[in-house]
Design a protein around this motif. Structure first.
Motif, PDB file in Angstrom:
ATOM      1  N   ILE A   1      10.377  18.607  10.451  1.00 15.46           N
ATOM      2  CA  ILE A   1      11.364  18.120  11.428  1.00 15.46           C
ATOM      3  C   ILE A   1      12.735  18.727  11.142  1.00 15.46           C
ATOM      4  O   ILE A   1      13.436  19.175  12.054  1.00 15.46           O
ATOM      5  CB  ILE A   1      11.400  16.580  11.430  1.00 15.46           C
ATOM      6  N   ARG A   2      13.120  18.770   9.866  1.00 19.01           N
ATOM      7  CA  ARG A   2      14.413  19.376   9.515  1.00 19.01           C
ATOM      8  C   ARG A   2      14.435  20.858   9.849  1.00 19.01           C
ATOM      9  O   ARG A   2      15.431  21.372  10.363  1.00 19.01           O
ATOM     10  CB  ARG A   2      14.699  19.172   8.034  1.00 19.01           C
ATOM     11  N   LYS A   3      13.329  21.560   9.582  1.00 15.04           N
ATOM     12  CA  LYS A   3      13.267  22.982   9.921  1.00 15.04           C
ATOM     13  C   LYS A   3      13.317  23.194  11.425  1.00 15.04           C
ATOM     14  O   LYS A   3      13.978  24.108  11.916  1.00 15.04           O
ATOM     15  CB  LYS A   3      11.998  23.619   9.350  1.00 15.04           C
ATOM     16  N   SER A   4      12.632  22.334  12.179  1.00 15.13           N
ATOM     17  CA  SER A   4      12.664  22.479  13.634  1.00 15.13           C
ATOM     18  C   SER A   4      14.065  22.213  14.163  1.00 15.13           C
ATOM     19  O   SER A   4      14.522  22.897  15.087  1.00 15.13           O
ATOM     20  CB  SER A   4      11.642  21.559  14.299  1.00 15.13           C
ATOM     21  N   ASN A   5      14.777  21.250  13.595  1.00 13.65           N
ATOM     22  CA  ASN A   5      16.169  20.999  13.997  1.00 13.65           C
ATOM     23  C   ASN A   5      17.032  22.219  13.727  1.00 13.65           C
ATOM     24  O   ASN A   5      17.889  22.582  14.540  1.00 13.65           O
ATOM     25  CB  ASN A   5      16.735  19.787  13.257  1.00 13.65           C
ATOM     26  N   TYR A   6      16.802  22.859  12.588  1.00 15.75           N
ATOM     27  CA  TYR A   6      17.560  24.050  12.241  1.00 15.75           C
ATOM     28  C   TYR A   6      17.292  25.171  13.242  1.00 15.75           C
ATOM     29  O   TYR A   6      18.211  25.806  13.749  1.00 15.75           O
ATOM     30  CB  TYR A   6      17.216  24.498  10.830  1.00 15.75           C
TER      31      TYR A   6
ATOM     32  N   TYR B   1       8.033  24.164  18.019  1.00 12.67           N
ATOM     33  CA  TYR B   1       8.165  24.623  16.635  1.00 12.67           C
ATOM     34  C   TYR B   1       6.837  24.466  15.897  1.00 12.67           C
ATOM     35  O   TYR B   1       6.400  25.373  15.193  1.00 12.67           O
ATOM     36  CB  TYR B   1       9.261  23.843  15.897  1.00 12.67           C
TER      37      TYR B   1
ATOM     38  N   LEU C   1      16.076  24.905  16.311  1.00 13.13           N
ATOM     39  CA  LEU C   1      16.540  24.538  17.647  1.00 13.13           C
ATOM     40  C   LEU C   1      18.051  24.662  17.766  1.00 13.13           C
ATOM     41  O   LEU C   1      18.567  24.991  18.825  1.00 13.13           O
ATOM     42  CB  LEU C   1      16.096  23.114  17.987  1.00 13.13           C
ATOM     43  N   SER C   2      18.772  24.400  16.682  1.00 15.84           N
ATOM     44  CA  SER C   2      20.230  24.482  16.739  1.00 15.84           C
ATOM     45  C   SER C   2      20.731  25.917  16.787  1.00 15.84           C
ATOM     46  O   SER C   2      21.873  26.160  17.117  1.00 15.84           O
ATOM     47  CB  SER C   2      20.841  23.769  15.526  1.00 15.84           C
TER      48      SER C   2
ATOM     49  N   ASN D   1      11.711  22.764  22.220  1.00 14.13           N
ATOM     50  CA  ASN D   1      11.589  21.410  21.687  1.00 14.13           C
ATOM     51  C   ASN D   1      10.838  21.448  20.368  1.00 14.13           C
ATOM     52  O   ASN D   1      10.354  22.477  19.934  1.00 14.13           O
ATOM     53  CB  ASN D   1      10.905  20.487  22.705  1.00 14.13           C
ATOM     54  N   ARG D   2      10.742  20.304  19.738  1.00 13.94           N
ATOM     55  CA  ARG D   2      10.120  20.207  18.421  1.00 13.94           C
ATOM     56  C   ARG D   2       8.634  20.570  18.468  1.00 13.94           C
ATOM     57  O   ARG D   2       8.107  21.174  17.545  1.00 13.94           O
ATOM     58  CB  ARG D   2      10.327  18.800  17.881  1.00 13.94           C
TER      59      ARG D   2
END
Length: 195
Positions: A180-185, A65, A187-188, A61-62
């Motif tokens: 947040i954008r880096k964590s999305n990257y 990260y 996590l994906s 999860n975020r």
């Protein structure tokens, strides 16, 4: 030599898709005859480019990260921003003024642009370090006057405290968006095995 290591890593990943990172590094290191650090570095670069996926990436999860080594940059930059704010607000004279000047210049000429660059380019391999530095400085030189222009039309005006607080708030907002954008990257990119 680096291409030989990369090729050996890719061959080993194809041969054993569910091996651990340590197993891949040890096998390629012994087969190619190079130190483990070189193999680990090339494996990391392949992972960053998306050529291989890693199993069991520890971020589910975020929040993970932000607590991981990948999220450390966020806390360092946020700490520098807050130290700059504190130095400008608390140090008014004496030999510590040089710290205030250095942190104030860093906050004005680098941090806002760096935060925006990290927001726009969340992956680490999209820009070279020199390009990131140049963009950070250039964008900071564009963002800081815009903050001043906006402050000019507010009741607070263009004074030291409103400028410092506004710049810190903009930098913090951009940093958080970048994280947040880096964590999305990250996590994906989770996967079950190398691939």
């Amino acid at each position: 030599m680096a291409s030989d290591i990369r090729d050996a890593v890719l061959r080993e990943v194809e041969r054993r898709p569910c091996a651990t990172v340590e197993e891949i590094v040890n096998e390629v290191s012994s087969r190619v005859g190079v130190p483990r650090e070189y193999v680990a570095y090339e494996l990391m670069m392949l992972w960053k480019r998306g050529a291989v996926e890693l199993e069991g990436y520890p971020m589910d999860n975020r929040a993970m990260y932000f607590l991981s080594i990948e999220g450390l940059w966020y806390w360092v930059v946020l700490g520098i921003s807050l130290a700059s704010l504190s130095a400008v607000l608390l140090i008014s004279s004496g030999p510590l003024m040089y710290i205030r000047y250095a942190l104030g210049a860093l906050m004005t000429l680098f941090m806002p642009g760096y935060s925006l660059v990290e927001t726009l380019y969340p992956r680490g391999d999209e820009l070279k370090p020199l390009e990131r530095l140049a963009l950070s400085i250039g964008l900071s030189l564009a963002i800081t006057p815009l903050i001043g222009l906006i402050l000019n039309y507010t009741p607070w005006g263009i004074r030291l405290i409103p400028i410092v607080v506004s710049t810190t708030l903009v930098t913090t907002a951009l940093l958080t968006t970048a994280a947040i954008r880096k964590s999305n990257y990250y996590l994906s990119r989770r996967s079950r095995c190398f691939g």
